[in-house]
Scaffold this motif. Sequence first.
Motif, short mmCIF file in Angstrom:
data_model
loop_
_atom_site.label_atom_id
_atom_site.label_comp_id
_atom_site.label_asym_id
_atom_site.label_seq_id
_atom_site.Cartn_x
_atom_site.Cartn_y
_atom_site.Cartn_z
N ILE A 74 -6.84 4.55 8.83
CA ILE A 74 -6.87 3.87 10.13
C ILE A 74 -7.33 4.90 11.16
CG2 ILE A 74 -5.56 2.59 11.86
CD1 ILE A 74 -3.52 2.00 9.59
N ALA A 75 -8.47 4.66 11.77
CA ALA A 75 -9.03 5.60 12.74
C ALA A 75 -9.11 4.93 14.12
CB ALA A 75 -10.42 6.05 12.31
N GLY A 80 7.45 1.14 3.56
CA GLY A 80 7.65 1.99 2.39
C GLY A 80 6.45 2.86 2.05
N ALA A 81 5.39 2.78 2.83
CA ALA A 81 4.20 3.58 2.56
C ALA A 81 4.42 5.04 2.96
CB ALA A 81 3.00 3.01 3.30
N GLU A 82 3.76 5.94 2.25
CA GLU A 82 3.72 7.34 2.64
C GLU A 82 2.60 7.50 3.67
OE1 GLU A 82 2.79 11.72 0.66
OE2 GLU A 82 3.37 10.04 -0.62
N VAL A 83 2.92 8.11 4.80
CA VAL A 83 1.98 8.15 5.93
C VAL A 83 1.66 9.59 6.32
CG1 VAL A 83 1.63 7.53 8.34
CG2 VAL A 83 2.82 5.95 6.82
N ASP A 84 0.38 9.91 6.38
CA ASP A 84 -0.10 11.18 6.92
C ASP A 84 -0.92 10.89 8.17
OD1 ASP A 84 1.04 12.51 4.76
OD2 ASP A 84 -0.84 12.57 3.63
N VAL A 85 -1.07 11.89 9.04
CA VAL A 85 -1.82 11.67 10.27
C VAL A 85 -2.62 12.91 10.64
CG1 VAL A 85 0.09 12.38 11.77
CG2 VAL A 85 -1.68 10.87 12.68
N ILE A 86 -3.81 12.66 11.17
CA ILE A 86 -4.65 13.72 11.73
C ILE A 86 -4.83 13.41 13.21
CG2 ILE A 86 -6.88 14.91 11.64
CD1 ILE A 86 -7.27 13.71 8.83
N LEU A 87 -4.50 14.37 14.07
CA LEU A 87 -4.70 14.21 15.51
C LEU A 87 -5.75 15.20 15.98
CD1 LEU A 87 -0.99 13.93 16.76
CD2 LEU A 87 -2.59 12.07 16.22
N LYS A 130 0.85 -1.19 0.00
CA LYS A 130 0.00 0.00 0.00
C LYS A 130 0.89 1.24 0.00
CE LYS A 130 -4.02 -2.20 2.01
NZ LYS A 130 -5.13 -2.14 2.98
N LYS A 131 0.51 2.22 -0.81
CA LYS A 131 1.37 3.38 -1.03
C LYS A 131 1.08 4.54 -0.09
CE LYS A 131 2.15 2.36 -5.93
NZ LYS A 131 2.03 2.88 -7.33
N ARG A 132 -0.19 4.77 0.23
CA ARG A 132 -0.53 5.93 1.06
C ARG A 132 -1.51 5.52 2.16
NH1 ARG A 132 -1.88 11.55 -1.31
NH2 ARG A 132 -0.90 12.08 0.67
N ILE A 133 -1.14 5.86 3.38
CA ILE A 133 -1.94 5.54 4.55
C ILE A 133 -2.26 6.84 5.28
CG2 ILE A 133 -2.05 4.29 6.74
CD1 ILE A 133 -1.92 2.42 4.36
N LEU A 134 -3.51 6.96 5.73
CA LEU A 134 -3.90 8.10 6.56
C LEU A 134 -4.33 7.58 7.92
CD1 LEU A 134 -4.57 11.12 6.96
CD2 LEU A 134 -6.89 10.60 6.13
N GLY A 135 -3.65 8.04 8.97
CA GLY A 135 -4.02 7.68 10.33
C GLY A 135 -4.77 8.82 10.99
N ILE A 136 -5.81 8.47 11.73
CA ILE A 136 -6.61 9.48 12.44
C ILE A 136 -6.69 9.06 13.90
CG2 ILE A 136 -8.82 10.67 12.58
CD1 ILE A 136 -9.30 9.96 9.65
N GLY A 137 -6.15 9.91 14.79
CA GLY A 137 -6.14 9.60 16.20
C GLY A 137 -6.91 10.62 17.01
N GLY A 138 -7.85 10.15 17.80
CA GLY A 138 -8.61 11.03 18.67
C GLY A 138 -8.22 10.83 20.11
N GLY A 139 -7.68 11.86 20.77
CA GLY A 139 -7.29 11.75 22.17
C GLY A 139 -6.26 10.67 22.39
N VAL A 140 -6.50 9.77 23.37
CA VAL A 140 -5.55 8.69 23.65
C VAL A 140 -5.52 7.65 22.55
CG1 VAL A 140 -5.57 8.96 26.15
CG2 VAL A 140 -7.28 7.51 25.06
N GLY A 141 -6.41 7.75 21.57
CA GLY A 141 -6.35 6.86 20.41
C GLY A 141 -5.06 7.03 19.63
N ALA A 142 -4.36 8.14 19.85
CA ALA A 142 -3.07 8.33 19.20
C ALA A 142 -2.05 7.30 19.66
CB ALA A 142 -2.55 9.74 19.49
N ALA A 143 -2.23 6.77 20.88
CA ALA A 143 -1.26 5.82 21.43
C ALA A 143 -1.20 4.51 20.64
CB ALA A 143 -1.57 5.55 22.90
N PRO A 144 -2.32 3.81 20.41
CA PRO A 144 -2.25 2.60 19.59
C PRO A 144 -2.01 2.89 18.12
CG PRO A 144 -4.51 3.02 20.26
CD PRO A 144 -3.65 3.97 21.03
N LEU A 145 -2.37 4.11 17.67
CA LEU A 145 -2.15 4.47 16.27
C LEU A 145 -0.65 4.60 15.96
CD1 LEU A 145 -3.52 5.36 13.58
CD2 LEU A 145 -3.38 7.70 14.43
N TYR A 146 0.10 5.11 16.91
CA TYR A 146 1.52 5.41 16.70
C TYR A 146 2.34 4.21 16.21
CZ TYR A 146 6.40 6.37 17.91
OH TYR A 146 7.77 6.48 17.89
N PRO A 147 2.35 3.06 16.90
CA PRO A 147 3.18 1.95 16.41
C PRO A 147 2.71 1.40 15.07
CG PRO A 147 1.80 1.22 18.24
CD PRO A 147 1.66 2.70 18.16
N GLN A 148 1.40 1.49 14.80
CA GLN A 148 0.91 1.00 13.52
C GLN A 148 1.41 1.86 12.37
OE1 GLN A 148 -3.11 -0.33 13.04
NE2 GLN A 148 -3.43 -0.63 15.24
#
Length: 275
Positions: free
Chosen positions: A186-187, A125-132, A99-117
């Motif tokens: 990933i939310a 090798g994926a390009e990763v963006d994130v919304i906190l 997969k080439k592009r991944i968008l992670g969305i973390g709400g509050g403490v949801g950022a904690a499990p999102l981080y290692p993923q």
Amino acid sequence: MYTILEKRKLNDAVELLVVHAPYVARKCEPGQFVMVRVEEGGERIPLTIADYDRERQSVTIIYQIVGYSTTRLAEKAVGEGISDFAGPLGRPADIHPGKKRILGIGGGVGAAPLYPQLRKWKETGAEVDVILGGRSKDLIILEQEFEAFCGQLYMATNDGSCGIQGFVTDILKQLLHNGHVYDEVIAIGPLPMMKAVVDITKPLGIPTGVSLNPIMIDGTGMCGGCRVTVGEETRFACVDGPDFDGLLVDFDECIRRQGMYKEMEAHACRIGRGA
């Protein structure tokens, strides 16, 4: 006993602990969790693995102080021990090259499990963006850690103290409107937030992973307390998850069941304070 190696306060309600847990550190992967019992005779609480160091034999957990057991955990100091730290439990997140592009969305403490993923997605090798997102700037965590490897970092707060004033879904809508294309979203965060994200991605057919953290007792599939409905079938978050296809999750049922024990939890907190 499992010794606390480090302790850090991330904000008034959220803390980070680094715990010496050799077996868990040797085996764990992003997406998995541990069952923690602060003291002998205490309740078991599921906490997601936020990070791990195999050489140091340590596991990092991040928790929000919301009930009796997390309050007791917050009272522990570096050098003190935790009675039980069982894991790794659950299925690792499905992370693989391709997969080439991944968008992670973390709400509050949801950022904690999102981080290692997201970090592992970057390693594929994926390009990763994130919304906190959070109610205010103080409630956004791990900003610097995400900045270290993410391509773009966006933030939203209810009061406008950091990033845009609004919700993570406002940024998601804007990104998609502006032509950003993602192979997967990933939310992870509060159930209403994950549901709102899926309400946007599902009509567009964008694969969307979510992490469910319902009430658990044993974490091994025996009690059935963490059952969720996914694709009109019953699943157990502890052994079938905690990550699921968000497009198939019955969020309304999850939200209804989440509040079942709030009165009992409040009673336990009152007893713990001697009220």
